[in-house]
Motif scaffolding. Structure first.
Motif, PDB file in Angstrom:
ATOM      1  N   VAL A  32      16.879  69.119  28.234  1.00 56.55           N
ATOM      2  CA  VAL A  32      17.215  68.334  27.355  1.00 56.55           C
ATOM      3  C   VAL A  32      18.398  67.258  27.655  1.00 56.55           C
ATOM      4  O   VAL A  32      18.386  66.209  27.637  1.00 56.55           O
ATOM      5  N   THR A  33      19.405  68.026  28.343  1.00 58.89           N
ATOM      6  CA  THR A  33      20.506  67.103  29.013  1.00 58.89           C
ATOM      7  C   THR A  33      19.982  66.037  30.028  1.00 58.89           C
ATOM      8  O   THR A  33      20.542  64.870  29.951  1.00 58.89           O
ATOM      9  N   HIS A  64      27.076  66.647  20.589  1.00 60.77           N
ATOM     10  CA  HIS A  64      27.901  66.058  19.763  1.00 60.77           C
ATOM     11  C   HIS A  64      28.849  65.126  20.689  1.00 60.77           C
ATOM     12  O   HIS A  64      29.048  64.141  20.255  1.00 60.77           O
ATOM     13  N   ALA A  65      29.211  65.577  21.749  1.00 62.84           N
ATOM     14  CA  ALA A  65      30.296  64.833  22.680  1.00 62.84           C
ATOM     15  C   ALA A  65      29.488  63.460  22.932  1.00 62.84           C
ATOM     16  O   ALA A  65      30.169  62.694  23.591  1.00 62.84           O
ATOM     17  N   LYS A  66      28.160  63.663  23.317  1.00 60.87           N
ATOM     18  CA  LYS A  66      27.479  62.593  23.711  1.00 60.87           C
ATOM     19  C   LYS A  66      27.111  61.488  22.537  1.00 60.87           C
ATOM     20  O   LYS A  66      26.358  60.833  22.908  1.00 60.87           O
ATOM     21  N   ASP A  67      27.893  61.768  21.246  1.00 59.25           N
ATOM     22  CA  ASP A  67      27.606  60.958  20.225  1.00 59.25           C
ATOM     23  C   ASP A  67      26.100  61.207  19.663  1.00 59.25           C
ATOM     24  O   ASP A  67      25.657  60.147  19.306  1.00 59.25           O
ATOM     25  N   LEU A  68      25.757  62.218  19.969  1.00 59.90           N
ATOM     26  CA  LEU A  68      24.417  62.598  19.270  1.00 59.90           C
ATOM     27  C   LEU A  68      24.255  63.421  17.882  1.00 59.90           C
ATOM     28  O   LEU A  68      25.178  64.178  17.875  1.00 59.90           O
ATOM     29  N   ARG A  69      23.317  63.151  17.094  1.00 58.42           N
ATOM     30  CA  ARG A  69      22.934  64.250  15.932  1.00 58.42           C
ATOM     31  C   ARG A  69      22.033  65.214  16.534  1.00 58.42           C
ATOM     32  O   ARG A  69      21.187  64.628  17.493  1.00 58.42           O
ATOM     33  N   SER A 115      19.986  58.162  19.201  1.00 60.15           N
ATOM     34  CA  SER A 115      20.805  58.586  18.075  1.00 60.15           C
ATOM     35  C   SER A 115      20.845  59.874  17.589  1.00 60.15           C
ATOM     36  O   SER A 115      21.720  60.515  17.374  1.00 60.15           O
ATOM     37  N   VAL A 116      19.711  60.705  17.751  1.00 60.08           N
ATOM     38  CA  VAL A 116      19.228  62.022  17.319  1.00 60.08           C
ATOM     39  C   VAL A 116      18.525  62.743  18.355  1.00 60.08           C
ATOM     40  O   VAL A 116      17.523  62.114  18.886  1.00 60.08           O
ATOM     41  N   ASP A 152      20.528  62.116  29.227  1.00 64.80           N
ATOM     42  CA  ASP A 152      21.311  61.412  30.309  1.00 64.80           C
ATOM     43  C   ASP A 152      20.538  60.435  30.905  1.00 64.80           C
ATOM     44  O   ASP A 152      21.025  59.299  31.236  1.00 64.80           O
ATOM     45  N   ALA A 153      19.084  60.510  30.958  1.00 61.85           N
ATOM     46  CA  ALA A 153      18.506  59.453  31.612  1.00 61.85           C
ATOM     47  C   ALA A 153      18.156  58.379  30.634  1.00 61.85           C
ATOM     48  O   ALA A 153      18.005  57.102  31.209  1.00 61.85           O
ATOM     49  N   MET A 154      18.171  58.735  29.452  1.00 63.53           N
ATOM     50  CA  MET A 154      18.147  57.446  28.313  1.00 63.53           C
ATOM     51  C   MET A 154      19.376  56.785  28.512  1.00 63.53           C
ATOM     52  O   MET A 154      19.387  55.372  28.560  1.00 63.53           O
ATOM     53  N   ALA A 155      20.565  57.434  28.562  1.00 59.51           N
ATOM     54  CA  ALA A 155      21.615  56.381  28.848  1.00 59.51           C
ATOM     55  C   ALA A 155      21.498  55.810  29.999  1.00 59.51           C
ATOM     56  O   ALA A 155      22.060  54.411  30.189  1.00 59.51           O
TER      57      ALA A 155
END
Length: 770
Positions: free
Chosen positions: A304-305, A354-359, A319-320, A309-312
């Motif tokens: 998941v991470t 959440h720290a990655k600004d995700l819901r 967003s979610v 991270d790859a999307m970033a």
């Protein structure tokens, strides 16, 4: 469901008793009650041994008239839909000469005394539709009647439709050129004329006649709609059995329906959603891109991470993040427990996300597998639906030995909700409420509800239970579902997605048809699986679907056995996903305002062309394009060649992507690269463009640009709704040579389409026209 054999004959084994005349008319207390014998009464002896139908007209809301047809009225009261907008005191009934009248707002029902039977509905002096000779009928079926109730459900799952010995049907006239829309999410042609439609929730995918979201409401292009108030099986013959009529039939001894006036289709939907409930508002963050683990793929926190991270790293705004089924242990669904083998620290993981600004959204369903400890607990407490002999109803389809929660039991509902509260306490933000369609008939419910009526209604109780908890913990306006099944009233509990599609252009087109059909049924917020669910899309399908998906109200990357991360296809897929995700986020001031309008009026974000342009006959059958909000025309590319045909209504339309113009009314054919599609702005629009394209929930007024398109004159208003619900109103005044805009002071500006931006001064600015 067809009862006749051609125009003159009934099918073998069918006996039909028709309302033959209006024998007696009684008006009192806002009700008109009509006695309708099943034979014309010519002498006193005709009244003996003669069934009659009692027809009662009432009004639950201004401009809405209800008709109840009863053979025997002594049965127990069965559940109907929640008509949350119904109000007392509507309807003015009287008998004038040979006519019984019920007036409600601009809608009038008139019954003419005597034979033949004649009930008609009028708007002013204009006849909308009516029920005439051999329209209302009580039907009796012999055990060997040659009537096929239809493959209306999942036969393999033994949830196909019920068979009854008694039915009632009504037939309403279908005028020359009259077209019918709606009846829920249906994946065939948008116009329902000529179709048999069985309203019976089923898990059949998007490539079949079955549908997850069945809504017994249809919308006519003649200025009215019809809602059949029956949560169970309703069979519609839309100009298919009797080609001059729409027939709807239900089993039992009574049939209740409502004719809903309004005029334009948007006004009918407005009135329909006043009666059955407005869509709830959904948070700004939900409009951003959702990424899923997919269904049967392998994943853990590291997987998941890595995706996030790859999307970033690829600068694709997310967003979610959604965890699909296997966040729980196999054979245990649904036990609401994270699989400790892959997610040993769920609270910590959710905090890190959440720290990655995700819901965070997690998948659930209303079924409990026998292996899960919750099964024994629910059985002991009596919270699972049982067979008539008292055994828990179980099967092995989906999860081994599973039962399903009885939401008619208030204690069972609270028990289920407590499991959700625990997940929200951990940090979960939203729930994907999957399933709810395969609801059997050989069961008993805690409150004694009819299993036939509960089949479609079960999903409403399920989704409502989940939505209530989200509102309780997250607050009004922050609750959001990702729901698959629905019926009347489901629009109050957004968002809904289109179900299991295949990864082809054909399936992309049928998915769009399903969404537009659902929009015509009063559902405002809708999504679908970008790239298709089943199979692995080729890069072309994925990239075209990305553009379509990110120009839908809600947008989710999700698949079955393969991940839907864009780099799994090619590098260009990453660029396309970034481009359209960023475009959508820059349009958030426009989209959130359209969402606010939906909660006020029920008008969907994705508007079928026939809904948006009812006076243009060329739009009547269009199902490959739509309006997003009030001003953006979208025509997804559904071909491997990039060629697309689309229609623009009257006026000048400007491409948001290229600045090219098209003048309508006219058809166009264009060829687009993957980074483009027909996306045209309506003449005279003022399009609010946000200053950010990296997230959906930002201060829209900070750096806002109002893009002004040519056309129009006079004064208008533009509303920009902030993520916190606060509205900013801009006044726009047009003259022959200039446009003046005024609003709240701030760092906003405006520009003519394609021109230079001009900053406002003290909340005002002026643009000179060429």
């Amino acid at each position: 469901m067809k009862f006749t054999d051609g125009f003159w004959q009934l099918r073998p084994g069918v006996t039909a008793l028709y309302a033959s005349e209006a024998y007696d008319l009684v008006a009192s207390d806002g009700r008109l009650v009509v006695t309708a014998p099943t034979k014309v009464i010519e002498r006193r002896g005709d009244t003996l041994n003669r069934p009659v139908l009692t027809v009662t007209l009432t009004s639950p809301l201004e401009g809405v008239i209800g008709v109840r047809i009863e053979h025997f009225s002594g049965g127990r009261e069965e559940i109907g839909f929640d008509l949350v907008g119904a109000e007392p005191g509507h309807g003015d009934a009287e008998v004038v000469g040979d006519a019984g009248l019920l007036r409600s707002g601009d809608l009038t029902a008139r019954v003419t005394r005597g034979a033949p039977w004649n009930l008609e509905f009028l708007s002013g002096e204009t006849r909308l539709t009516g029920s005439g000779h051999k329209a209302q009928a009580y039907l009796q079926l012999a055990s060997d009647a040659q009537v096929d109730p239809g493959p209306v459900g999942n036969a393999r799952a033994r949830t196909d439709g019920p068979r009854s010995h008694t039915y009632l049907h009504e037939q309403l006239d279908l005028g020359v050129g009259e077209l019918v829309y709606g009846l829920g999410e249906r994946f065939g042609p948008l116009v329902k004329n000529g179709q048999t439609v069985d309203v019976w929730n089923a898990d059949g995918g998007t490539s079949s006649e079955q549908a997850y979201k069945n809504v017994p409401f249809y919308l006519s292009n003649r200025g009215y709609g019809v809602l059949v108030d029956h949560p169970g099986h309703v069979s519609f013959e839309v100009g298919s059995e009797a080609v001059e009529r729409v027939q709807f039939s239900v089993s039992g001894e009574s049939l209740q329906y409502y004719v809903i006036g309004g005029g334009a289709p948007a006004e009918v939907i407005d009135r329909y959603t006043r009666l059955t409930g407005r869509p709830a508002s959904v948070p700004a963050w939900s409009y951003g891109l959702w990424l899923s683990t997919s269904f049967t793929t392998d994943y853990d926190e590291a997987t998941v991470t890595s995706f996030i991270d790859a999307m970033a790293e690829h600068r694709v705004p997310l967003s979610v993040f959604h965890f699909d089924c296997f966040w729980m242990r196999e054979f245990n669904w649904t036990d609401f427990e994270w699989d400790s083998r892959t997610f040993p620290d769920p609270e910590g993981m959710l905090e890190r996300l959440h720290a990655k600004d995700l819901r965070v959204c997690v998948w659930i369903n209303p079924y409990i597998a026998q292996r899960a400890p919750l099964f024994a607990e629910a059985k002991e407490l009596g919270y699972l639906v049982t067979r008539p002999n008292g055994d828990v109803w179980q099967w092995d389809l989906w999860q081994a030995g599973m039962g399903f929660v009885d939401f008619t039991n208030p204690d069972a509902k609270r028990w289920y909700q407590d499991k959700l509260r625990a997940l929200l306490d951990q940090g979960v933000d939203a729930f994907k409420t999957d399933f709810g369609e395969r609801i059997p008939l050989d069961v008993e419910y805690f409150d004694g509800s009819s299993p036939e009526r509960m089949h479609n209604w079960y999903t409403q109780l399920y989704n409502q239970a989940v939505f209530e908890v989200l509102e309780e913990r997250r607050g009004s306006g922050e609750a959001v579902l990702f729901a698959r099944s629905a019926t009347v009233g489901g629009q109050r509990l957004p968002v809904h997605w289109g179900g299991d599609s295949t990864s082809t252009f054909d399936s992309m087109a049928e998915t769009l048809r399903g969404g537009l059909s659902l929009a015509m049924s009063g559902f405002a917020f809708w999504s679908h699986d970008i790239g298709g669910f089943e199979g692995m899309p080729d890069p072309a399908v994925f990239k075209r679907w990305v553009a379509f998906g990110l120009l839908s109200s809600h947008s989710r990357l999700h698949g079955s056995s393969s991940y839907r991360v864009p780099w799994a296809f090619d590098e260009e897929a990453v660029e396309i996903t970034r481009r359209f995700a960023s475009l959508k986020l820059s349009l958030m001031p426009y989209l959130l305002a359209a969402g606010a309008e939906a909660t006020r009026s029920g008008i969907p974000l994705m508007r079928p062309m026939a809904l948006a342009f009812p006076d243009d006959p060329a739009t009547a059958y269009l199902d490959r394009q739509y309006l997003l909000g009030s001003d953006l025309l979208v025509a997804p590319v559904l071909t491997a060649t990039g060629e697309v045909e689309f229609y623009v209504p009257e006026g000048r339309w400007t491409s948001l992507l290229s600045g090219e113009t098209r003048v309508g009314p006219r058809w166009y054919r264009e060829t687009h690269g993957f980074d483009s599609l027909p996306l045209y702005v309506r003449e005279g629009a003022v399009l609010p463009i946000g200053a950010r394209d990296d997230r959906p929930d930002y201060d829209y007024l900070d750096g806002l640009t109002l893009e002004v398109y040519p056309g129009g004159s006079g004064s208008s208003e533009l509303r920009v709704v902030q993520p916190d619900g606060v509205e900013a109103v801009f006044a726009v005044e047009r003259s022959a040579d200039r446009v003046r805009v005024s609003g709240a002071p701030g760092s906003w500006g405006a520009r003519l389409a394609g021109g230079e931006r001009i900053d406002s001064v003290d909340g005002r600015l002026e643009l000179e026209l060429d």
